[in-house]
Design an enzyme around this catalytic site. Structure first.
Site, PDB file in Angstrom:
ATOM      1  N   GLU A 152       0.894  -1.264  -0.233  1.00  0.00           N
ATOM      2  CA  GLU A 152      -0.059   0.080   0.099  1.00  0.00           C
ATOM      3  C   GLU A 152       0.824   1.339  -0.094  1.00  0.00           C
ATOM      4  O   GLU A 152       0.721   2.105   0.923  1.00  0.00           O
ATOM      5  CB  GLU A 152      -1.045   0.037   1.258  1.00  0.00           C
ATOM      6  CG  GLU A 152      -1.871  -1.244   1.211  1.00  0.00           C
ATOM      7  CD  GLU A 152      -2.912  -1.294   2.199  1.00  0.00           C
ATOM      8  OE1 GLU A 152      -2.759  -0.676   3.443  1.00  0.00           O
ATOM      9  OE2 GLU A 152      -3.861  -1.832   1.888  1.00  0.00           O
ATOM     10  N   ASP A 184      -8.315  -8.956   4.253  1.00  0.00           N
ATOM     11  CA  ASP A 184      -8.240  -7.846   5.153  1.00  0.00           C
ATOM     12  C   ASP A 184      -9.214  -7.718   6.163  1.00  0.00           C
ATOM     13  O   ASP A 184     -10.255  -6.977   6.139  1.00  0.00           O
ATOM     14  CB  ASP A 184      -8.108  -6.494   4.134  1.00  0.00           C
ATOM     15  CG  ASP A 184      -7.455  -5.499   5.142  1.00  0.00           C
ATOM     16  OD1 ASP A 184      -6.959  -5.642   6.153  1.00  0.00           O
ATOM     17  OD2 ASP A 184      -7.352  -4.346   4.639  1.00  0.00           O
ATOM     18  N   GLU A 195     -12.575  -2.007  12.081  1.00  0.00           N
ATOM     19  CA  GLU A 195     -12.470  -1.182  10.838  1.00  0.00           C
ATOM     20  C   GLU A 195     -13.807  -1.723   9.733  1.00  0.00           C
ATOM     21  O   GLU A 195     -14.268  -1.136   9.233  1.00  0.00           O
ATOM     22  CB  GLU A 195     -11.217  -1.627  10.181  1.00  0.00           C
ATOM     23  CG  GLU A 195     -11.234  -0.932   8.761  1.00  0.00           C
ATOM     24  CD  GLU A 195      -9.914  -1.053   7.878  1.00  0.00           C
ATOM     25  OE1 GLU A 195      -8.740  -1.747   8.747  1.00  0.00           O
ATOM     26  OE2 GLU A 195      -9.689  -0.765   6.837  1.00  0.00           O
TER      27      GLU A 195
HETATM   28  C1  GCU Z   1      -5.879  -2.107   5.732  1.00  0.00           C
HETATM   29  C2  GCU Z   1      -6.322  -0.728   6.407  1.00  0.00           C
HETATM   30  C3  GCU Z   1      -5.186   0.109   6.269  1.00  0.00           C
HETATM   31  C4  GCU Z   1      -4.051  -0.334   7.155  1.00  0.00           C
HETATM   32  C5  GCU Z   1      -3.773  -1.796   6.188  1.00  0.00           C
HETATM   33  C6  GCU Z   1      -2.645  -2.663   7.330  1.00  0.00           C
HETATM   34  O1  GCU Z   1      -5.871  -1.891   4.590  1.00  0.00           O
HETATM   35  O2  GCU Z   1      -7.419  -0.404   5.568  1.00  0.00           O
HETATM   36  O3  GCU Z   1      -5.638   1.161   6.841  1.00  0.00           O
HETATM   37  O4  GCU Z   1      -2.917   0.514   6.810  1.00  0.00           O
HETATM   38  O5  GCU Z   1      -5.017  -2.573   6.486  1.00  0.00           O
HETATM   39  O6  GCU Z   1      -2.968  -3.383   7.904  1.00  0.00           O
HETATM   40  O7  GCU Z   1      -1.470  -2.087   7.018  1.00  0.00           O
END
Ligand code: GCU
Length: 691
Positions: free
Chosen positions: A299, A378, A406
């Site tokens: 990400e 996730d 979440e």
């Molecule tokens: C999910 C979440 C993110 C977080 C990521 C992670 O994608 O939405 O906010 O950073 O998990 O676990 O690193």
């Protein structure tokens, strides 16, 4: 139960409790084999005082006694009234509490025994003593008599951590209960809440805490520099008082951002040398430092892939730098390409964790632990267990779950997560006969390794009641208790938490327990059916958006057309099902043998497919959504019935949340049902209104 205190102090409120003969033990307290000046022993004694005074109105009179002549027999000696221990007792005082070090117990372990008016806490070390004291206080708080108690507890998992996703500006990524209590305006906050937080954590057996977000941006990169060392050390010392190791999330690209080196290549000599020097400095400046958590190559975060290196290259380089100080590197396996185009029906995000890590099984240093999310995607309300857990056979592993809600209702909707965590821990991976559950793998039982454990993304913030929805504190509490003792049931945990936090009135216990134990299934019913997931508002992840999958430009994660829906992950689809050992691989591979709660995760299924209940898939979708809403409405009504029986503030808080939950559940019900009615053209056989 003193509601006002419980609102702010949760299960450690220590309001007045029934004595039940418990008060007498605290009139004479002996400490043997432990140094009263030790920081953890001191915390244990302080807690004992707080608890005994608050709950029983007794101030413990603690006496440090020398090692008794007969070694372990402090209790027996005290009873016979002719030894060192008994000699120190008040004349005529029969009952006593003896806290004593025992070499027979391993570190962090304790046993609590009562016999003939003598209560004994034996502990393997100072941390064990702290846990033993909390055990005794828990019994009192639950209004249980200590007479005849006989328990020995050794934690199941070596590392039991909470991960904060707190940013230095005070915001919390996926935080639903206010702002950070560790950071504010790029500064570190230390106040009363810091110590209370450490007490809460120790009381449930948490022994490690990561204070900053895995996405280490801006100021947080500087946490490992002189700009913050002093305050970081101060904060970490408070944790040390409660046996909690301090961890930081690390910016993998710190060599570039702090070091002025134009690379973060783990095999570059300059990078290696910089980290070695940096770690020397970190461990010298922060004595209670346990190590670091790293999110790399995911990400948008930097990582070794940028330099054509493996995840093992990255993790091992850092591990080598922390090794001289007994440090560990917890390396996350949440590595996937969030920009991948999966319209070709072969590319599959669910495959990524396994594909990125399995080939290097055994290549990781001894002080590296791979932290693996419970599912391959996730933290959805229902996912299969990640095939990496137990799939890796020669690598230290840690399970990561999410207590922060979440995808499970943002601490607006009630969702008690412990039943889900139990399912995960009990899952048979088939990695090794006789020791193949996830619980076996992460406790070290499968491989005989020591650097293993369990982590959760935490759900706290600076809201007065810590977790936004007061009922969400059951998850905060439950995760710690389960991490310590995996065999506890979801129900047993509530049998502790409800009387400690709300009331010991049997009627209240019954209602709250019923709501919490059913809440996960209810949430699942009105949101996402049979493991499909991802029909949630993009980015925010609260509220329904059937086509909202943000990592796909076409949105439709569920792949619904006019005939059916679901993702084919069998050997004819993405092949994800083949990442499991047999017999799981075959079970998931066919529609007939796939556990139905995961059917749409693994298969593209016609709406007319008949489930084991005799219902068609489309009818199941309609029914479960109507049921889910009705159940949520039932919870709200049941809670209303507790007015006047629980603290006013708690009552109002949960009532307000239920109001919002009902709105959310109605939206989900109507949007999902309408969407699939329009796609399939098949009406509800019960003729209910679907728009
Ligand atoms: C999910 C979440 C993110 C977080 C990521 C992670 O994608 O939405 O906010 O950073 O998990 O676990 O690193």
């Amino acid at each position: 139960m003193d509601g006002k205190k419980a609102w702010k102090q949760l299960w450690l409120a220590y309001g007045k409790k029934k004595d039940l003969g418990n008060g007498k033990y605290f009139e004479n307290v002996w400490l043997k084999g432990f140094d009263a000046e030790d920081r953890m022993v001191n915390s244990a004694l302080q807690e004992l005082k707080l608890g005994a005074e608050g709950m029983l109105g007794v101030t413990p009179q603690v006496k440090q006694v020398e090692v008794a002549p007969n070694g372990d027999k402090c209790l027996a000696e005290a009873a016979s009234n002719d030894d060192k221990c008994a000699a120190e007792a008040q004349p005529g005082a029969g009952a006593a509490l003896c806290m004593e070090k025992s070499e027979k117990l391993s570190p962090e372990s304790y046993s609590v025994q009562e016999n003939g008016g003598k209560l004994q806490i034996l502990a393997g070390d100072e941390k064990g003593l702290l846990y033993g004291v909390f055990h005794v206080l828990r019994q009192i708080s639950m209004e249980k008599s200590l007479a005849g108690i006989a328990v020995t507890c050794t934690p199941d998992n070596p590392l039991r951590t909470y991960n904060h996703w707190d940013n230095m500006d005070g915001s919390i990524e996926r935080g639903y209960s206010g702002k950070s209590f560790f950071f504010e305006n790029d500064d570190i906050v230390i106040n009363d809440r810091t110590r209370d937080y450490a007490r809460l954590m120790a009381s449930i057996g948490i022994n490690g805490v990561v204070i900053n977000n895995v996405n280490v941006k801006q100021a947080a990169t500087w946490l490992i520099t002189d700009r913050y060392f002093e305050k970081v050390a101060q904060l970490s010392e408070i944790f040390a008082d409660y046996g909690i190791k301090f961890f930081l999330s690390l910016n993998y690209a710190a060599t570039i951002e702090l070091g002025g080196i134009d690379s973060a290549d783990p095999l570059d000599e300059r990078v290696i040398a910089w980290w070695k020097e940096k770690m020397k400095e970190c461990f010298a400046k922060i004595p209670n430092l346990g190590g670091f958590l790293v999110k790399a190559d995911s990400e948008g975060r930097p990582g070794p892939f940028t330099y054509g290196r493996t995840q093992a290259d990255g993790a091992n380089m850092l591990a080598e730098a922390v090794r001289p100080y007994g440090g560990i590197i917890i390396w996350r396996c949440f590595v996937y390409n969030c920009r991948q185009d999966w319209r070709d029906y072969k590319t599959d995000r669910a495959r990524a964790g396994y594909d990125n890590f399995i080939q290097m099984d055994g290549d990781y240093a001894e002080n590296v632990i791979l932290q693996i999310k419970n599912g391959p995607m996730d933290f959805q309300i229902r996912e299969p267990i990640s095939p990496l857990l137990g799939g890796l056979q020669k690598t230290n592993q840690m399970l990561e779950v999410q207590v922060a809600q979440e995808y499970t209702g943002h601490q607006i909707d009630v969702c008690y997560l412990i039943p889900m965590f139990k399912e995960i821990l009990d899952f048979h991976t088939y990695c090794k006969p006789g020791a193949d559950t996830v619980a076996d793998v992460i406790s070290g039982r499968t491989m005989g390794n020591k650097n293993t454990g369990i982590a959760a993304v935490i759900n706290t913030g600076n809201d007065e009641n810590w977790t936004g929805n007061y009922l969400a504190a059951a998850n905060l509490y439950g995760f710690g208790r389960l991490a310590f003792q995996t065999s506890l049931s979801a129900e047993e945990i509530l049998d502790e938490w409800i009387p400690m936090s709300i009331s010991s009135d049997p009627e209240v216990i019954k209602v709250v327990k019923d709501i919490l134990l059913r809440s996960r299934e209810t949430y699942e019913k009105y949101t996402s059916p049979l493991g499909i997931g991802w029909m949630v508002t993009p980015h925010d992840h609260y509220g329904c958006s059937v086509d909202g999958y943000e990592y796909d430009r076409w949105g439709t994660y569920h792949r619904a057309d006019h005939l059916g829906m679901g993702v084919d992950r069998s050997d004819k689809g993405t092949g994800y099902a083949q990442q499991y050992y047999e017999p799981n691989a075959s079970a998931y591979n066919s529609m007939e043998s796939c556990p139905e709660e995961l059917l749409l995760f693994f298969h593209h299924v016609p709406y007319t497919y008949v489930l084991k209940t005799g219902k068609t898939l489309i009818q199941h979708i309609y029914d479960s959504h109507f049921e889910g809403y009705d159940e949520a409405e039932g919870f709200a009504k049941a809670w209303d019935g507790l007015e006047g029986k629980v603290d006013v503030q708690v009552f109002a808080n949960v009532k307000e949340r239920f109001g919002r939950q009902l709105y959310n559940a109605r939206e989900w019900r109507d949007q999902v049902n309408t969407y699939f009615y329009r796609k399939s053209g098949i009406p509800d056989e019960k003729g209910r209104t679907i728009y």
